[in-house]
Scaffold this motif. Structure first.
Motif, mmCIF file in Angstrom:
data_model
loop_
_atom_site.group_PDB
_atom_site.id
_atom_site.type_symbol
_atom_site.label_atom_id
_atom_site.label_comp_id
_atom_site.label_asym_id
_atom_site.label_seq_id
_atom_site.Cartn_x
_atom_site.Cartn_y
_atom_site.Cartn_z
ATOM 1 N N ILE A 20 -1.842 -21.316 8.423
ATOM 2 C CA ILE A 20 -2.666 -20.513 7.518
ATOM 3 C C ILE A 20 -2.039 -19.121 7.473
ATOM 4 N N PHE A 21 -1.630 -18.672 6.285
ATOM 5 C CA PHE A 21 -0.913 -17.408 6.154
ATOM 6 C C PHE A 21 -1.842 -16.309 5.620
ATOM 7 N N PHE A 22 -1.860 -15.179 6.302
ATOM 8 C CA PHE A 22 -2.636 -14.023 5.868
ATOM 9 C C PHE A 22 -1.694 -12.881 5.477
ATOM 10 N N PHE A 23 -2.000 -12.248 4.352
ATOM 11 C CA PHE A 23 -1.243 -11.085 3.883
ATOM 12 C C PHE A 23 -2.179 -9.888 3.766
ATOM 13 N N ASP A 24 -1.634 -8.694 3.997
ATOM 14 C CA ASP A 24 -2.415 -7.472 3.794
ATOM 15 C C ASP A 24 -2.785 -7.342 2.331
ATOM 16 N N GLY A 25 -4.065 -7.088 2.077
ATOM 17 C CA GLY A 25 -4.520 -6.941 0.703
ATOM 18 C C GLY A 25 -4.645 -5.507 0.243
ATOM 19 N N MET A 26 -4.752 -4.588 1.188
ATOM 20 C CA MET A 26 -4.861 -3.169 0.836
ATOM 21 C C MET A 26 -4.672 -2.331 2.089
ATOM 22 N N VAL A 27 -4.451 -1.050 1.873
ATOM 23 C CA VAL A 27 -4.303 -0.116 2.981
ATOM 24 C C VAL A 27 -5.633 0.586 3.191
ATOM 25 N N GLU A 28 -6.152 0.521 4.390
ATOM 26 C CA GLU A 28 -7.433 1.167 4.680
ATOM 27 C C GLU A 28 -7.264 2.674 4.760
ATOM 28 N N GLN A 29 -8.317 3.375 4.385
ATOM 29 C CA GLN A 29 -8.256 4.835 4.347
ATOM 30 C C GLN A 29 -7.920 5.428 5.714
ATOM 31 N N ASP A 30 -8.452 4.835 6.775
ATOM 32 C CA ASP A 30 -8.195 5.363 8.113
ATOM 33 C C ASP A 30 -6.739 5.181 8.521
ATOM 34 N N LYS A 31 -6.021 4.289 7.845
ATOM 35 C CA LYS A 31 -4.627 4.027 8.195
ATOM 36 C C LYS A 31 -3.668 4.582 7.144
ATOM 37 N N ARG A 32 -4.194 5.336 6.190
ATOM 38 C CA ARG A 32 -3.335 5.896 5.145
ATOM 39 C C ARG A 32 -2.298 6.858 5.725
ATOM 40 N N GLU A 70 -0.944 6.847 8.609
ATOM 41 C CA GLU A 70 0.106 6.069 9.269
ATOM 42 C C GLU A 70 1.014 5.411 8.235
ATOM 43 N N TRP A 71 0.416 4.921 7.145
ATOM 44 C CA TRP A 71 1.198 4.322 6.053
ATOM 45 C C TRP A 71 2.169 5.349 5.467
ATOM 46 N N VAL A 72 1.670 6.545 5.215
ATOM 47 C CA VAL A 72 2.514 7.615 4.658
ATOM 48 C C VAL A 72 3.634 7.957 5.640
ATOM 49 N N LYS A 73 3.303 8.052 6.905
ATOM 50 C CA LYS A 73 4.302 8.388 7.923
ATOM 51 C C LYS A 73 5.446 7.379 7.919
ATOM 52 N N ARG A 74 5.107 6.112 7.783
ATOM 53 C CA ARG A 74 6.139 5.071 7.765
ATOM 54 C C ARG A 74 6.960 5.124 6.484
ATOM 55 N N ARG A 75 6.311 5.433 5.368
ATOM 56 C CA ARG A 75 7.041 5.492 4.098
ATOM 57 C C ARG A 75 8.052 6.644 4.107
ATOM 58 N N LEU A 76 7.658 7.783 4.660
ATOM 59 C CA LEU A 76 8.580 8.918 4.733
ATOM 60 C C LEU A 76 9.733 8.624 5.686
#
Length: 921
Positions: A86-98, A100-106
């Protein structure tokens, strides 16, 4: 990703918690223990992308045929030993993790910069140590797995919580991934994807029980440890001084351990020897330096609590729920107790909200009941509105907590009590006890958060109410949910309403006639399954359910959060949500529910301004999709909706999202509504869907020419026409390379593509390959939004694009190879080549865009193709790349006038606000 420092600690300090296991043996043992049940592994697909991408070449845009073949081998290997995936994919980025998401993108931006520097210096692909996954890999992996017949789900929050929940509640063999958060969740066993040997089916199992034994703490302490060390919710620096204090007082420092390892041991020792002394007597904020971060810390700890679990570290006698940022978090839902599982509802779904009971008082914490139910709801009367107000009661009946109603009588706003409400909390007065009650409100006045108070209410406990509950449907809670997931409450399929059918999968999503909730239709599955799960599970046998988990807990797998959406039609939202959860669409539900989307990094050269970023090239398409999904303000709406875009491009610091407004569409006969596109199955509607798709690309005038093109080249021609109209710096050689590689791909085997060798790597070709693949992901979005007028397979990259093959054709075209040589002297391909080229060129001429050779530009406009040349595209007249001051000007023949539309960025730190007229036809 996961708990800071834990992965290294496990590898260096506690290697004994890692055990080599064999999946074939584990599956056999599982079948013996649970006869008739299929051994199932839940796969966190986002963690596995790097493992799955085995092709040697990754720089040219992706070796999609090779990748698809690798996925097929992966699936076949597990299927051969009787294991279901059973495969699960991220559907969205949660606000509390935004953040961290930005940090990784930079960070990725810096990595990409180094990659292009290497290419320019060495004219070859960097080593695997600089590997960067091809653009669109996660998106196309979903569809590849579905093509291979696998059950593929897209989460309504970050996937790890739903993966852990699914594994626990379906008694799965284990979780396959690479995230130390799975060591913290109290769920089924966790297996490492990076250590997987596919040939032998052996890997490493990381045992959380052995980890606890090494640290002298219990399983229930792991969430506390994770938050004190730092994770994706709690910044690593928040408790840095606390960790150093623990280290300074730690008497068993191991000299042979690294500093990070000793810090983890010291924090665990503090939990074991200090915090445990006062557990149950003092609250965490009295034992830890939480300060203003108390709410965030509690939320971080609670984010690891799965349905049916509780934490001994929450010192609240009526252990129920705690709220933060309009989100409901399960604090106590022990399946062994007599408590009900806390549940929350979405007002759209009109479902009741059972609450949990206090085990000490033996009295039920009040429930929001079905109006048809025979149980009354305690009410207090609002003297002004003359309306009965539902009331939450604590363990002691005399302490009723009223809920007051908002300006709209349909939406009751429960209140919470606190001994010292000092922060200007809205209050509601109960006429009987004359007690003021603070109300927890969100940023919007209509989003008050219901709270329930206990005998010592330091913190309010939220209760979620439904204005018109028609059926008590269990819902699941989660510390960081974005959307609630209603669960199927009737295993027997009833007559449903067929909605939007993907012409490729030919699967219908059914809505129950009364509630509009997608139902489970597989009659062999006795347990109740989450909405949005595939209606045909194709199980060899029903999956096992842990008998310790009660039935009401089984339906409590996914999160539920009340939030305002940009689309008011609940029926359309349910359709969009169903397609999202089943991983059949891309970004559509995110746009409609939260109005916020993101796109990760793309291999783009920040120093080469001749090619614009894909974020801007495809923005007009997205804007027309927003118009289709949200409206463009022409229907009398007071304000035109805006969508927050977190797209990575050169010069964007990602401090704030771009606010992007819809762009008016020009479709013959007018813009169709979504019910027509998604729900109507009449034969003539398919033509309307195609009109909408072409309208999103502003190519309605080329409908007849595109209709004459055979599959799978129709979608490719549509994309090429759009690209060459938008980007003036694309030349005839580029067009030849794109078409020739698509034609030659049809006759090549995977082995031939693997053996293909390139003379050298060209940085411009690298960016062009990524630009086309991002265009294919944009096609997925448009096709989903328009009701699937085209088969998804027609623009899956393994059917029309290969990175190395395109690079080869690009280099050949640059050297002046003839068309015959580009199509490898194949007469049939040559005929198709001229046909496809004619379609693209004629369509571009209609838009006053004449595609000419690069040699023509070199002779007429020297310098245009240089690195410092001022490239042009037709989407953002006057836009200046932030920090570079270089404009992308509309220039060259046939400047295309667009409907004026303004998108803007939030003000930067310097106070400068960019406002760009987006001229779109």
């Amino acid at each position: 990703m996961g708990v800071r420092g834990l992965q290294g600690f496990v590898g260096s300090t506690c290697p004994h918690i890692c055990t080599v296991v064999n999946f074939k043996e584990l599956a056999e043992h599982h079948r013996n223990k649970h006869p008739g049940c299929t051994p199932t592994i839940v796969v966190d697909a986002m963690c596995c992308l790097r493992y799955w991408y085995t092709p040697e070449s990754w720089i040219c845009g992706g070796q999609w045929r090779e990748y698809f073949s690798a996925l097929r081998d992966f699936v076949k290997t597990f299927t051969a030993v009787g294991i279901k995936l059973i495969f699960f994919f991220d559907g969205m980025v949660e606000q509390d993790k935004r953040d961290e998401w930005v940090k990784r993108r930079l960070k990725n931006n810096r990595e990409i910069s180094r990659i292009f520097h290497y290419i320019k210096s060495h004219k070859e692909q960097p080593g695997r140590n600089m590997f960067f996954i091809p653009s669109g890999l996660a998106i196309f992996t979903r569809f590849a797995l579905k093509t291979l017949g696998q059950e593929t789900l897209c989460s309504l929050q970050e996937a790890d919580y739903e993966v852990a929940s699914y594994g626990l509640q379906h008694n799965c063999l284990g979780i396959l991934g690479e995230d130390t958060d799975y060591l913290i969740y109290d769920t089924c066993p966790y297996f490492s994807i990076s250590d997987l040997c596919l040939e032998s089916l052996s890997t490493v199992m990381l045992c959380r029980e052995k980890l606890c034994e090494s640290l002298d703490i219990s399983l229930a302490d792991l969430p506390l440890l994770a938050c004190l060390l730092g994770n994706d919710i709690i910044p690593e620096g928040m408790f840095e001084s606390f960790r150093y204090k623990c280290l300074s007082s730690y008497t068993s420092v191991k000299e042979n351990f690294d500093r990070k390892g000793n810090i983890i041991l010291a924090v665990a020792d503090h939990i074991s020897k200090v915090l445990h002394l006062h557990q149950g007597e003092k609250k965490l904020e009295e034992m830890l330096p939480l300060g203003p971060n108390k709410a965030l810390f509690y939320k971080g700890v609670a984010s690891y609590l799965l349905p049916g679990q509780k934490s001994p570290w929450f010192f609240q006698k009526p252990k129920s729920l705690i709220t933060l940022d309009k989100q409901v978090v399960s604090m106590s839902s022990d399946p062994e107790s007599k408590q009900g599982v806390p549940m929350c509802t979405d007002p759209e779904l009109k479902q009741g909200v059972p609450m949990c009971t206090d085990p000490e008082s033996k009295q039920g914490v009040p429930m929001c009941t079905d109006p048809e139910s025979k149980q009354g709801v305690p009410m207090c009367t609002d003297p002004e509105s003359k309306q009965g107000v539902p009331m939450c009661t604590g363990p002691e009946p005399e302490q009723g907590v009223p809920m007051c109603t908002g300006p709209e009588p349909e939406q009751g706003v429960p209140m919470c009590t606190g001994p010292e409400p000092k922060q200007g909390v809205p209050m509601c007065t109960d006429p009987e006890p004359k007690q003021e009650v603070p109300m927890c409100t969100g940023p919007e006045p209509k989003q008050g958060v219901p709270m329930c108070a206990g005998p010592e209410p330091k913190q309010g406990v939220p209760m979620c109410t439904d204005p018109e509950p028609k059926q008590g449907v269990p819902m699941c809670t989660d510390p960081e949910p974005k959307q609630g997931v209603p669960m199927c409450t009737d295993p027997e399929p009833k007559q449903g309403i067929p909605i939007c059918i993907d012409p490729e999968s030919k699967q219908e999503v059914h809505l129950e006639s009364k509630q509009g909730v997608p139902k489970c239709t597989h009659t062999e599955i006795k347990q109740k399954l989450p909405v949005g799960a595939d209606s045909e599970f194709k199980l060899e046998a029903p999956m096992c359910i842990d008998p310790a988990i009660k039935q009401q807990d089984l339906m409590n797998m996914e999160p539920e959060v009340k939030q305002e959406t940009l689309v008011s039609d609940p029926e359309i939202l349910k359709v969009a949500r169903a397609h999202h959860v089943r991983a059949e669409s891309y970004l559509v539900y995110n746009i409609m529910s939260s109005g916020e989307i993101e796109c990760s990094n793309t291999l783009e050269d920040a120093l080469d301004q001749a090619l614009p970023s894909q974020a801007f090239v495809y923005r007009p398409v997205r804007q027309r999709v927003y118009s289709l999904l949200l409206g463009d303000g022409r229907d009398g709406a007071s304000t035109c909706p805006t969508v927050k875009e977190w797209f990575v491009y050169s010069g964007n610091p990602l401090r704030h999202p771009d606010l992007v407004r819809p762009l008016q569409m020009n479709i013959p006969g007018g813009t169709p509504n979504l019910k027509l596109l998604w729900l109507n199955q009449e034969p003539g509607i398919q033509a309307r869907r195609l009109d909408a798709l072409l309208g999103c690309f502003d190519l309605s005038s080329s409908r007849e020419e595109l209709q004459a093109v055979e599959n799978p080249f129709k979608a490719l021609c549509c994309l090429l026409i759009y690209l060459f109209v938008q980007v003036d710096t694309l030349c005839l050689e580029d067009l030849h390379a794109f078409i020739a590689q698509a034609l030659c791909l049809q006759g090549k085997s995977t082995v031939q593509l693997v053996d293909l060798q390139l003379d050298y790597i060209d940085p411009r070709a690298v960016q062009l390959g990524s630009l086309l693949v991002r265009g294919l992901t944009t096609l997925v979005l448009v096709n989903s939004a328009c009701g699937f007028p085209w088969r998804m397979s027609d623009f899956m990259p393994w059917n029309i694009f290969d990175g190395k093959l395109f690079h080869q054709k690009y280099l050949q075209a640059e050297k002046g190879y003839s068309v015959e040589a580009l199509v490898e002297q194949n007469r049939s391909r040559l005929t198709k080549f001229h046909t496809l080229k004619s379609v693209v060129c004629k369509a571009c001429v209609k838009e006053n865009r004449r595609i000419v050779s690069k040699q023509h530009w070199r002779s007429h406009q020297p310098g245009r193709w240089g690195r410092q040349g001022s490239g042009s595209h037709r989407t953002s007249s006057g836009y200046s790349r932030a920090g570079q001051g270089q404009h992308w000007r509309d220039q060259g023949p046939g400047n295309r006038q667009y409907e004026p539309d303004h998108w803007r960025r939030y003000p930067s730190s310097s106070g400068l606000q960019l406002r760009v007229p987006d001229n779109s036809a």
